[in-house]
Design an enzyme around this catalytic site. Structure first.
Site, PDB file in Angstrom:
ATOM      1  N   PHE A 101      33.811 -54.166 166.587  1.00 42.97           N
ATOM      2  CA  PHE A 101      34.053 -55.414 167.332  1.00 42.97           C
ATOM      3  C   PHE A 101      33.143 -56.583 166.943  1.00 42.97           C
ATOM      4  CE2 PHE A 101      34.927 -51.716 170.043  1.00 42.97           C
ATOM      5  CZ  PHE A 101      36.298 -51.855 170.168  1.00 42.97           C
ATOM      6  N   SER A 102      31.956 -56.313 166.410  1.00 40.57           N
ATOM      7  CA  SER A 102      31.023 -57.414 166.137  1.00 40.57           C
ATOM      8  C   SER A 102      31.453 -58.154 164.869  1.00 40.57           C
ATOM      9  CB  SER A 102      29.587 -56.888 166.045  1.00 40.57           C
ATOM     10  OG  SER A 102      29.489 -55.824 165.125  1.00 40.57           O
ATOM     11  N   THR A 134      22.167 -62.648 165.240  1.00 39.66           N
ATOM     12  CA  THR A 134      21.295 -61.703 165.968  1.00 39.66           C
ATOM     13  C   THR A 134      20.342 -60.948 165.039  1.00 39.66           C
ATOM     14  OG1 THR A 134      22.928 -59.942 165.786  1.00 39.66           O
ATOM     15  CG2 THR A 134      22.999 -61.287 167.800  1.00 39.66           C
ATOM     16  N   ASP A 144      26.584 -49.909 164.678  1.00 41.90           N
ATOM     17  CA  ASP A 144      27.393 -49.014 165.520  1.00 41.90           C
ATOM     18  C   ASP A 144      28.492 -49.800 166.240  1.00 41.90           C
ATOM     19  OD1 ASP A 144      25.559 -47.247 164.628  1.00 41.90           O
ATOM     20  OD2 ASP A 144      24.725 -46.698 166.576  1.00 41.90           O
ATOM     21  N   TYR A 190      15.241 -45.699 168.629  1.00 38.49           N
ATOM     22  CA  TYR A 190      16.302 -46.140 169.527  1.00 38.49           C
ATOM     23  C   TYR A 190      16.243 -45.256 170.771  1.00 38.49           C
ATOM     24  CZ  TYR A 190      21.056 -47.936 170.220  1.00 38.49           C
ATOM     25  OH  TYR A 190      22.169 -48.589 170.671  1.00 38.49           O
TER      26      TYR A 190
HETATM   27  C1  LIG Z   1      27.802 -49.967 171.422  1.00 41.98           C
HETATM   28  C2  LIG Z   1      26.951 -50.975 170.693  1.00 41.98           C
HETATM   29  C3  LIG Z   1      26.402 -50.646 169.473  1.00 41.98           C
HETATM   30  C4  LIG Z   1      25.603 -51.564 168.788  1.00 41.98           C
HETATM   31  N1  LIG Z   1      25.074 -51.211 167.578  1.00 41.98           N
HETATM   32  C5  LIG Z   1      24.326 -52.102 166.881  1.00 41.98           C
HETATM   33  C6  LIG Z   1      23.775 -51.752 165.609  1.00 41.98           C
HETATM   34  O1  LIG Z   1      23.957 -50.638 165.105  1.00 41.98           O
HETATM   35  N2  LIG Z   1      23.058 -52.697 164.950  1.00 41.98           N
HETATM   36  C7  LIG Z   1      22.859 -53.946 165.458  1.00 41.98           C
HETATM   37  O2  LIG Z   1      22.226 -54.763 164.799  1.00 41.98           O
HETATM   38  N3  LIG Z   1      23.344 -54.286 166.676  1.00 41.98           N
HETATM   39  C8  LIG Z   1      24.084 -53.410 167.387  1.00 41.98           C
HETATM   40  N4  LIG Z   1      24.596 -53.763 168.621  1.00 41.98           N
HETATM   41  C9  LIG Z   1      24.375 -55.107 169.151  1.00 41.98           C
HETATM   42  C10 LIG Z   1      25.457 -56.143 168.715  1.00 41.98           C
HETATM   43  O3  LIG Z   1      26.618 -55.494 168.281  1.00 41.98           O
HETATM   44  C11 LIG Z   1      24.901 -57.039 167.636  1.00 41.98           C
HETATM   45  O4  LIG Z   1      23.890 -57.848 168.197  1.00 41.98           O
HETATM   46  C12 LIG Z   1      25.935 -57.928 166.932  1.00 41.98           C
HETATM   47  O5  LIG Z   1      25.329 -58.470 165.788  1.00 41.98           O
HETATM   48  C13 LIG Z   1      26.501 -59.037 167.796  1.00 41.98           C
HETATM   49  O6  LIG Z   1      27.603 -59.601 167.121  1.00 41.98           O
HETATM   50  P1  LIG Z   1      28.802 -60.285 167.915  1.00 41.98           P
HETATM   51  O7  LIG Z   1      29.738 -60.815 166.898  1.00 41.98           O
HETATM   52  O8  LIG Z   1      29.362 -59.384 168.913  1.00 41.98           O
HETATM   53  O9  LIG Z   1      28.017 -61.490 168.601  1.00 41.98           O
HETATM   54  P2  LIG Z   1      28.109 -62.041 170.140  1.00 41.98           P
HETATM   55  O10 LIG Z   1      27.741 -60.975 171.071  1.00 41.98           O
HETATM   56  O11 LIG Z   1      29.421 -62.714 170.318  1.00 41.98           O
HETATM   57  O12 LIG Z   1      26.985 -63.130 170.077  1.00 41.98           O
HETATM   58  C14 LIG Z   1      25.643 -62.771 169.960  1.00 41.98           C
HETATM   59  C15 LIG Z   1      24.796 -64.039 169.795  1.00 41.98           C
HETATM   60  O13 LIG Z   1      25.092 -64.637 168.546  1.00 41.98           O
HETATM   61  C16 LIG Z   1      25.621 -65.951 168.723  1.00 41.98           C
HETATM   62  N5  LIG Z   1      26.701 -66.111 167.749  1.00 41.98           N
HETATM   63  C17 LIG Z   1      27.798 -65.329 167.598  1.00 41.98           C
HETATM   64  N6  LIG Z   1      28.543 -65.809 166.581  1.00 41.98           N
HETATM   65  C18 LIG Z   1      27.902 -66.902 166.097  1.00 41.98           C
HETATM   66  C19 LIG Z   1      28.174 -67.842 165.079  1.00 41.98           C
HETATM   67  N7  LIG Z   1      29.270 -67.763 164.326  1.00 41.98           N
HETATM   68  N8  LIG Z   1      27.294 -68.843 164.879  1.00 41.98           N
HETATM   69  C20 LIG Z   1      26.178 -68.952 165.620  1.00 41.98           C
HETATM   70  N9  LIG Z   1      25.862 -68.110 166.615  1.00 41.98           N
HETATM   71  C21 LIG Z   1      26.726 -67.096 166.841  1.00 41.98           C
HETATM   72  C22 LIG Z   1      26.091 -66.016 170.163  1.00 41.98           C
HETATM   73  O14 LIG Z   1      26.046 -67.325 170.663  1.00 41.98           O
HETATM   74  C23 LIG Z   1      25.099 -65.105 170.840  1.00 41.98           C
HETATM   75  O15 LIG Z   1      23.915 -65.811 171.094  1.00 41.98           O
HETATM   76  C24 LIG Z   1      25.370 -52.854 169.348  1.00 41.98           C
HETATM   77  C25 LIG Z   1      25.936 -53.184 170.576  1.00 41.98           C
HETATM   78  C26 LIG Z   1      26.709 -52.256 171.252  1.00 41.98           C
HETATM   79  C27 LIG Z   1      27.289 -52.632 172.588  1.00 41.98           C
END
Ligand SMILES: Cc1cc2nc3c(=O)[nH]c(=O)nc-3n(C[C@H](O)[C@H](O)[C@H](O)COP(=O)(O)OP(=O)(O)OC[C@H]3O[C@@H](n4cnc5c(N)ncnc54)[C@H](O)[C@@H]3O)c2cc1C
Length: 598
Positions: free
Chosen positions: A240-241, A249, A236, A510
Site C-alpha cells: 500500500f505505501s 518518511t 512490509d 523491531y
Molecule cells: C503493517 C505496516 C508495515 C510497515 N512496514 C514498514 C517497513 O518495513 N519499512 C518502513 O520504512 N516503513 C514501514 N511502515 C511504515 C510506512 O509504511 C512507511 O512510513 C511508508 O513509507 C509510508 O508511505 P505512504 O505512502 O503510506 O505515506 P503516507 O502514510 O501517506 O504519508 C506519510 C508521510 O509522508 C508524507 N508524504 C506522503 N507522500 C508524499 C509526497 N509525495 N510528497 C511529500 N510528502 C509525502 C505525508 O504527508 C506524511 O507526512 C509500515 C507500516 C505498516 C502499517
C-alpha cells in the site's frame, strides 16, 4: 551494449486498477481480508490472497490468552463503532473556486469517510480513535492532481487563498504524520497522489527508472518485474505505501542488505514547494554539487512540499531467490551468529532474527496439519527439542532470503550455514523460511482484529550499535513490564522483538507490544504512555529515535533530547525559509503551525 541518449527507454502502461484490490477504510489492508473467530474458537483469515487465508488456526487464541495472562473468550467483543462522528468540513469558497479552474469535478472530493481516511495513518491511537472515538480535525477536502502542472497550480492556489496542504501517499505511516493539527483554522486539503502513479520510463541500459510519487509499492514491483527489473525496496507495507511516502518518511525495506535503503536507491527527486518547483537538468551516478537537496526531502514528512517524482536505481531480477531458516538455542546465540555473519560473511538480502515469543507466535499461526505433514512436524519437533534439547521456551528462529546469481547465492548459503553451525544453529528448512516472510503481510491484519477482542497492540523500532543491542532489548522489555505493573493493568503485557536489518556498526530492532484493555479507563492513552516510556528507555539504552518509521507527531517530543538547540533551530529555519506561510501545515517534527503562519 547499444549506444543511445536515452538508453532505449521503455514507457510502461499505467498500473491496472483491479476492483478486487479495494482497500478498507476502517483499518488495515484489502477489503476482502481480515481475521475472524469461529464459534469453536479457531481463528481464520478471510479472502484468498494470503497463504494463511482459508485455514483454521486453532492455536492462536489459546496462545494469545497465555501470553497476556487472560483467557480470551471469543464471544467477548468490543465491537467497532466505525464510522465515528466526522467533523463538518470548513469552507473556503475562493480556494475551491480556484481549484475548479484546473481540476475536474472528480478530482475534488468532500465525501466524509474519504476525508476521514485521509486524516490518519495506522498507529494504535488513530485506529482506536476511528473505531471507538473520534478525530477532532480531518482534511476538509481531498484533491487528486494528475501531474506536476496540477500540483504546482494547487500550491499556488493554497498560497493565494490561505489553504493548508497535506500530501497523502498510501496512508500507511505509523507516526501520526497525517493527523491534522487540531488548531489549524485554514481549510485543509489532503493532496492524494494516487493519480500520479506511473512508471514514466525505464532505462534498461543505465538501470534507472523515473517513477511518479503516488506509485504504490506492489505495482512498482509488478511492473518492473515485467521488464526484468526490481528496485529492491520492499517495506512490509509494500502492498500500500508509495514512492513519495518512502522518500518523505526515509523508509527501509526488508531486503536492504542487498539493495540498500531508500536513500541509497533514489538518484534524484523533484518536488513542488511554496518556493517553487525543485528539479534538475540531469541525473548522474554520483555528484559533488554542494548541499544535497535530496537529503532535505528524505524524512520531510509533508512539511516542505510535495514530492512529484523520482529517478531510482534498478537491479536485474535475481537469477534465484532462496528462502532458508535456522533455529538457535537462545536469542543471545542467534545474535552472536548475526554479528559473525556481518563481520565475516556476506549476509543475504534479508535476515531476521525473532526472539522466543515471536518464534512461538509464528507456531501459533500454524493451521492444523494432517497426514504426512503432521508426522513430519512431529518428527521435527521431537528432533529439535528431545534429541538436540532445544528449549521451546528459549529457542529462536532466523529467517533468510537469498537473492542473486546461482553462484553468489550458493557461496552465501554455504558461508552462512558454516557460521550458523559455529553458534549451535540448526537448519530449519526453506519452507519455514518462506512461511516466515509470507506471514509478514497477513500478520499486519492481526492488530485490528485483536483490538475488537480487548487487545491493543503496536510496533516500534530503533537502530542501535552491536555492543548495546542485547542490553537495549532486555531493558525495553523490562520497562514495559514495569510500566504495565505500575498502572495495575490486567494480565501481563506482551512485549517481544526481532532484529530486522544488519549494518556494519549495529542493527535495527523491531518491538511488538500489546496489552489487554478490558476495564481500563482511557485504554489508548494508557497504551501511548507505556509506548513513550519504552521509547524513553530506547534512548537511554543508546538506541535511535527511529530507524525507518520517522518522527511525525508521535516522536516529536523526543527531538530535543537527540539534537542540540542550534540543530533544531536550523531545521525550523529551513522550513520558514522555503514555506514562510506554512502551506504545508502537517506540523510534523514539532513544527508549530500557529507560530509559522503568524
Ligand atoms: C503493517 C505496516 C508495515 C510497515 N512496514 C514498514 C517497513 O518495513 N519499512 C518502513 O520504512 N516503513 C514501514 N511502515 C511504515 C510506512 O509504511 C512507511 O512510513 C511508508 O513509507 C509510508 O508511505 P505512504 O505512502 O503510506 O505515506 P503516507 O502514510 O501517506 O504519508 C506519510 C508521510 O509522508 C508524507 N508524504 C506522503 N507522500 C508524499 C509526497 N509525495 N510528497 C511529500 N510528502 C509525502 C505525508 O504527508 C506524511 O507526512 C509500515 C507500516 C505498516 C502499517
Amino acid at each position: 551494449m547499444s549506444q543511445g541518449d536515452d538508453g532505449g527507454r521503455i514507457c510502461p502502461a499505467p498500473p491496472r486498477k483491479r476492483s478486487e484490490d479495494r482497500e478498507r477504510f476502517d483499518g488495515w489492508g484489502f477489503a476482502d481480508s481480515g481475521f475472524r473467530i469461529h464459534a469453536n474458537g479457531a481463528v481464520e483469515l478471510s479472502g484468498n490472497r494470503y497463504d494463511l487465508a482459508g485455514t483454521e488456526l486453532p492455536d492462536l487464541l489459546p496462545w494469545i490468552s497465555r501470553m497476556v495472562g487472560i483467557p480470551l473468550d471469543p464471544r467477548e467483543v468490543n465491537p467497532s463503532q466505525y464510522p465515528p462522528v466526522i467533523p463538518e468540513p470548513r469552507e473556503n469558497p475562493a480556494f475551491l473556486g480556484e481549484l475548479r479552474k484546473f481540476l475536474p469535478d472528480d478530482a475534488i472530493c468532500d465525501d466524509s469517510e474519504n476525508r476521514l481516511r485521509h486524516g490518519h495513518g495506522h498507529t494504535q491511537k488513530e485506529i482506536y480513535a476511528i473505531k471507538h472515538g473520534q478525530l477532532v480535525r480531518i482534511p476538509d477536502l481531498v484533491v487528486y492532481p494528475n501531474g506536476v502542472e496540477q500540483v504546482e497550480a494547487l500550491v499556488a492556489a493554497a498560497l493565494r487563498y490561505g489553504a493548508c496542504l497535506i500530501p497523502y501517499g498510501g496512508g500507511t505511516n505509523v507516526t501520526q504524520a497525517l493527523l491534522c493539527p487540531a488548531d489549524e483554522e485554514r481549510i485543509i486539503a489532503s493532496v492524494d497522489l494516487s493519480r500520479m502513479n506511473r512508471i514514466r520510463w525505464i532505462d534498461p541500459q543505465n538501470r534507472m527508472a523515473c517513477i511518479e510519487a503516488g506509485a504504490v509499492g506492489r505495482e512498482i514491483v509488478e511492473i518492473l518485474a515485467q521488464h526484468g527489473f526490481t528496485m529492491g525496496h520492499e517495506p512490509d507495507s509494500v502492498e500500500f505505501s508509495t514512492l513519495g511516502g518512502w522518500i518523505a518518511t526515509h523508509a527501509s525495506g526488508m531486503k536492504k542488505n542487498r539493495y540498500g535503503n531508500i536513500e541509497d536507491l533514489v538518484l534524484d527527486v523533484s518536488a513542488a514547494t511554496a518556493a517553487g518547483f525543485l528539479t534538475r537538468s540531469s541525473v548522474s551516478p554520483r555528484e559533488s554539487v554542494g548541499v544535497d537537496l535530496r537529503r532535505w526531502l528524505y524524512g520531510s514528512e509533508g512539511n516542505l512540499g510535495i514530492v512529484t517524482h523520482a529517478t531510482v536505481k534498478l537491479f536485474p531480477l535475481p537469477e534465484v531467490q532462496h528462502y532458508q531458516s535456522v533455529v538457535f538455542r537462545s536469542f543471545e546465540e542467534g545474535f552472536a551468529f548475526l554479528y559473525d555473519l556481518k563481520q565475516h560473511g556476506a549476509p543475504p538480502a534479508s535476515v531476521r532474527l525473532t526472539d522466543n515469543l515471536q518464534f512461538q507466535f509464528s507456531r501459533a499461526l500454524k493451521p492444523t496439519s494432517v497426514g504426512l505433514k503432521r508426522l513430519k512436524g512431529r518428527f521435527e519437533k521431537f528432533y529439535v527439542t528431545r534429541v538436540k534439547r532445544f528449549d521451546p521456551d528459549e529457542m529462536v528462529a532466523c529467517t533468510l532470503v537469498f537473492e542473486g546469481s546461482r553462484e553468489e547465492v550458493a557461496v552465501q548459503e554455504s558461508a552462512l550455514f558454516r557460521i550458523a553451525r559455529k553458534h549451535g544453529g540448526l537448519r530449519a528448512g526453506a519452507e519455514n523460511g518462506k512461511r516466515g516472510y509470507e506471514l509478514t503481510f497477513a500478520i499486519a491484519y492481526i492488530r485490528d482484529f485483536v483490538m475488537d477482542h480487548y487487545l491493543l497492540a503496536e510496533s516500534f523500532e530503533t537502530s542501535v550499535s552491536w555492543s548495546q543491542t542485547l542490553a537495549l532489548c532486555e531493558r525495553v522489555k523490562r520497562r514495559v513490564r514495569e510500566e504495565h505493573a505500575a498502572r495495575g493493568l490486567p494480565g501481563v503485557p506482551f512485549i517481544s522483538c526481532r532484529i530486522t536489518q544488519l549494518y556494519d556498526t549495529g542493527v535495527c530492532v523491531y518491538f511488538y507490544c500489546a496489552y489487554h484493555y478490558k476495564g481500563v479507563d482511557r485504554p489508548s492513552e494508557v497504551f501511548a504512555e507505556i509506548e513513550q516510556a519504552a521509547r524513553d528507555e530506547v534512548l537511554r539504552s543508546g538506541g535511535s529515535l527511529s530507524h525507518h518509521h520517522g518522527i511525525g507527531k508521535l516522536r516529536a517530543e523526543f527531538l530535543s533530547e537527540i539534537m542540540s538547540a542550534p540543530m533544531l533551530e536550523w531545521s525550523r529555519r529551513i522550513k520558514r525559509a522555503v514555506d514562510p506561510h506554512n502551506v504545508f501545515g502537517a506540523a510534523n517534527h514539532g513544527v508549530d503551525a500557529g507560530k509559522l503562519s503568524r
